[in-house]
Design a protein around this motif. Structure first.
Motif, short mmCIF file in Angstrom:
data_model
loop_
_atom_site.label_atom_id
_atom_site.label_comp_id
_atom_site.label_asym_id
_atom_site.label_seq_id
_atom_site.Cartn_x
_atom_site.Cartn_y
_atom_site.Cartn_z
N ASP A 73 -0.66 7.12 -5.69
CA ASP A 73 -1.30 6.00 -6.40
C ASP A 73 -0.31 4.87 -6.66
O ASP A 73 -0.62 3.70 -6.45
CB ASP A 73 -1.91 6.47 -7.72
N ARG A 74 0.88 5.23 -7.12
CA ARG A 74 1.89 4.20 -7.40
C ARG A 74 2.30 3.47 -6.13
O ARG A 74 2.49 2.25 -6.14
CB ARG A 74 3.12 4.85 -8.05
N GLU A 113 -0.48 1.05 -5.19
CA GLU A 113 -0.46 -0.11 -6.07
C GLU A 113 0.66 -1.07 -5.67
O GLU A 113 0.45 -2.29 -5.65
CB GLU A 113 -0.28 0.33 -7.53
N ASN A 149 -0.38 -2.88 -2.55
CA ASN A 149 -1.41 -3.89 -2.86
C ASN A 149 -0.79 -5.13 -3.50
O ASN A 149 -1.15 -6.26 -3.17
CB ASN A 149 -2.49 -3.31 -3.77
N ARG A 150 0.15 -4.92 -4.44
CA ARG A 150 0.81 -6.06 -5.07
C ARG A 150 1.64 -6.84 -4.05
O ARG A 150 1.66 -8.06 -4.07
CB ARG A 150 1.72 -5.59 -6.21
#
Length: 73
Positions: free
Chosen positions: A51-52, A55, A58-59
């Motif tokens: 998940d990290r 993220e 995505n950023r």
């Protein structure tokens, strides 16, 4: 040795075997439980890391702009 004594000896041997097997089964059960706890913790940790990472990707994709071409073009 009489027949009764022989039977008692066999019964004693079987009872000792069963007690030893019960102890081994309990030890194995404890090992399996500990392994499942570790597998569960590692699975949760892996999911958290995935998940990290998603993220962060995505950023990075959201904030990245196309690079301008080098000045010699």
């Amino acid at each position: 040795m009489s027949y009764i004594e022989a039977l008692n000896t066999r019964i004693d041997a079987l009872e000792m075997r069963i007690a030893y097997q019960d102890e081994i089964i309990e030890d194995l059960n404890e090992a399996v439980v500990a392994q499942w706890k570790q597998i569960d913790a590692l699975t949760r940790q892996s999911a958290s890391l995935i998940d990290r990472m998603q993220e962060a990707e995505n950023r990075a994709n959201a904030t990245s702009r196309p690079e301008p071409p080098p000045p010699h073009y």
